[in-house]
Write an enzyme that holds these catalytic residues in place. Structure first.
Site, PDB file in Angstrom:
ATOM      1  N   LYS A 162       0.847  -1.193   0.000  1.00 24.02           N
ATOM      2  CA  LYS A 162       0.000   0.000   0.000  1.00 24.02           C
ATOM      3  C   LYS A 162       0.885   1.248   0.000  1.00 24.02           C
ATOM      4  O   LYS A 162       1.898   1.292   0.709  1.00 24.02           O
ATOM      5  CB  LYS A 162      -0.914  -0.029   1.230  1.00 24.02           C
ATOM      6  CG  LYS A 162      -1.969   1.076   1.265  1.00 24.02           C
ATOM      7  CD  LYS A 162      -2.935   0.874   2.431  1.00 24.02           C
ATOM      8  CE  LYS A 162      -4.019   1.938   2.485  1.00 24.02           C
ATOM      9  NZ  LYS A 162      -4.968   1.738   3.590  1.00 24.02           N
ATOM     10  N   SER A 215      -9.815   1.663   2.456  1.00 22.40           N
ATOM     11  CA  SER A 215      -8.930   2.418   1.588  1.00 22.40           C
ATOM     12  C   SER A 215      -7.867   1.566   0.894  1.00 22.40           C
ATOM     13  O   SER A 215      -7.297   2.007  -0.102  1.00 22.40           O
ATOM     14  CB  SER A 215      -8.230   3.519   2.395  1.00 22.40           C
ATOM     15  OG  SER A 215      -7.463   2.949   3.444  1.00 22.40           O
ATOM     16  N   SER A 260     -10.177  -0.699   6.684  1.00 21.26           N
ATOM     17  CA  SER A 260      -9.536  -0.579   5.366  1.00 21.26           C
ATOM     18  C   SER A 260      -8.761  -1.792   4.874  1.00 21.26           C
ATOM     19  O   SER A 260      -8.338  -1.806   3.724  1.00 21.26           O
ATOM     20  CB  SER A 260      -8.604   0.635   5.340  1.00 21.26           C
ATOM     21  OG  SER A 260      -9.355   1.791   5.107  1.00 21.26           O
TER      22      SER A 260
HETATM   23  N1  GLN Z   1     -13.512   4.061   5.678  1.00 18.74           N
HETATM   24  C1  GLN Z   1     -13.036   4.487   6.954  1.00 18.74           C
HETATM   25  C2  GLN Z   1     -12.619   5.939   6.858  1.00 18.74           C
HETATM   26  O1  GLN Z   1     -12.873   6.529   5.877  1.00 18.74           O
HETATM   27  C3  GLN Z   1     -11.898   3.629   7.420  1.00 18.74           C
HETATM   28  C4  GLN Z   1     -10.648   3.866   6.665  1.00 18.74           C
HETATM   29  C5  GLN Z   1      -9.490   3.078   7.150  1.00 18.74           C
HETATM   30  O2  GLN Z   1      -9.627   2.027   7.800  1.00 18.74           O
HETATM   31  N2  GLN Z   1      -8.325   3.583   6.876  1.00 18.74           N
HETATM   32  O3  GLN Z   1     -12.042   6.493   7.731  1.00 18.74           O
END
Ligand code: GLN
Length: 487
Positions: A79, A154, A178
């Protein structure tokens, strides 16, 4: 079976006997990327020169009779918020578009020391804020099961890369879901380890009391393997825990008879869970019961406050973490004329942060401000303790808890873009886990309308080995993990 379709364990077997070289595994990844990446758009940067050089080095070592780690020669996608020495690390943001870190994140180094070969850096929502990769400043990744759908986020680039066979394994990060949500939407196994299990040195921070790094893999055994590579205390990260790392792969067996499972009631029967997803989870519960697990319903009375609690704490922490991107210490600097240093900060930030990131910085600053700190931030911290106490109570009686990972299967690109609340509801089942700091994994358990469904298993702190055990027994009694998308 072609090389790009294999699991890490399958590849490792061929690499060990010399039937396949590391160079061939890397070639297979890049061939696959050449064939389909224009449709999937999982990568922001590819690193073929470094990858082939490392592969040849591994092949030479093996030829000279050197004992290599079992993971030597396995392709991995990383990532793009994990710092990579000499390789761009953008965090999905224009503000870091030209950032080339001078060091490796600990997990990057550990993968490299284990002989894993990085294929490239994967797309993500900007600063890991999002559930679909639609917040990336650069591109939107397609779901390999249906390219018109999102892969989740994400860590959507990492998930899509593995599901599409572009890399054998990947790492992602999980602040509110995410890793698990994209794993679920792409038919993979994804683990959010216990807070402190994995070093975050070199991870670009979003919300520091919630972030964890973890694996995205084709099956449970691969996920256990990657957990063994990345786990353990690191003197460079004061929040990494000094607890023994169990033998995650050695412990895998299929006898789970007599375990007690709790069905997290509000997270399965609550509002917003798609009925077809619910039925799929109910069938998985039946399957686990047939393997000898005894299930009961467990009340999680504070789960409903998870989302509002998270959307105070995470923005508060991000507003502090992202203050460093000012065009001086880090990141994009404006070319516009400026009147003073504050004007320079403001213009640089306004030009290069995307709308979701800006919104969260503003919200976070608001809930931390003198007049509102007690009403919002402090209140959210108290609610967080209550959410954690739901889990503590449940784990007095149950070995693990179960619920869906995502309330729905993958949705269409653009479908929720104008509805921020609907997008945030995508994490309704995963966020409580980060607030409590416990480990959880997502494992494929069926399909709805041709798209994968994942079930989430949650456990006590540092019980990843027990969760892997349950997931492995389930996986071995089904064939969901053997399906591959036809791209
Ligand atoms: N979708 C969640 C957010 O927008 C979690 C994102 C994540 O786990 N980095 O914060």
């Amino acid at each position: 079976m072609e090389l790009h379709e294999m699991t890490a364990w399958e590849l490792a077997g061929y690499l060990h006997t010399g039937e396949v070289s590391a160079e061939q595994t890397v070639q297979a990844s890049y061939d696959r990327i050449d064939a389909i990446e224009d449709k999937v758009r999982a990568f922001l940067t590819l690193t073929p020169e470094i990858a082939f050089e490392q592969a040849r080095h591994i092949d030479d070592l093996r030829a000279s009779g050197e004992q290599l780690p079992v993971t030597a020669g396995i392709p991995i996608a990383q990532k793009d918020l994990l710092c990579t020495d000499g390789i761009p690390t953008t965090c999905g943001s224009k503000i870091l578009e030209n950032f080339v870190p001078p060091y490796n994140a600990t997990v990057i180094q550990r993968c490299r020391d284990a002989g894993m070969i990085m294929i490239g850096k994967t797309n993500m929502d900007e600063f890991a804020m999002g559930s679909s990769t639609e917040n990336s400043a650069f591109q939107i990744t397609g779901n390999p099961w249906d390219l018109d759908c999102v892969p989740g986020g994400s860590s959507g680039g990492s998930a899509a890369a593995v599901a599409a066979g572009e890399a054998t394994t990947a790492l992602g990060s999980d602040t509110g879901g995410s890793i698990r949500q994209p794993a679920s939407l792409c038919g993979l196994v994804g683990i959010k380890p216990t807070y402190g299990r994995v070093s975050r040195y070199g991870l670009i921070a979003y919300a520091s009391s919630l972030d964890q790094i973890g694996p995205l893999c084709k099956d449970v055994r691969d996920a256990a393997l990657l957990m063994s590579v990345i786990s353990g205390r690191d003197s460079m990260d004061a929040t990494s825990a000094d607890v023994p790392v169990p033998d995650f792969t050695g412990a895998l067996h299929t006898d789970i008879k007599g375990l007690k499972g709790g069905i997290a009631h509000e997270l399965l029967y609550g509002e917003g869970i798609d009925p077809a997803v619910r039925e799929t989870i109910e069938r998985a519960v039946e399957q686990l019961s047939s393997l000898g697990v005894e299930f009961e319903d467990v009340a999680m009375p504070h789960a409903e406050y998870s989302l509002p609690c998270y959307y105070i704490i995470a923005p508060a922490e991000c507003s502090s973490n992202l203050a460093r991107y000012d065009g001086v210490r880090y990141g994009h600097r404006t070319d516009e004329p400026t009147t003073d240093i504050y004007d320079l900060f403001a213009k640089s930030r306004a030009e290069a942060f995307g709308p979701e990131v800006r919104l969260r910085i503003i919200k976070g600053t608001y809930v931390l401000s003198a007049g509102y700190y007690d009403a919002y931030y402090l209140k959210a911290l108290k609610v967080r303790t209550l959410i954690k106490s739901d889990f503590d109570k449940a784990f007095e009686n149950y070995d693990f808890l179960i619920c869906p990972t995502s309330p729905t299967v993958a949705f269409k690109i653009g479908e929720k873009a104008d509805d921020p609340l609907a997008m945030k509801l995508a994490d309704i089942c995963t966020i409580p886990v980060n607030l409590a700091g416990i480990p959880a994994l997502s494992v494929p358990c069926g399909f709805v309308d041709g798209l994968p469904v994942g079930m989430q298993l949650m456990g006590k702190p540092f019980s990843e080995d027990a969760l892997l055990q349950v997931a492995y027994a389930y996986e071995q009694s089904t064939d969901w993990h053997t399906r591959r998308p036809s791209l």
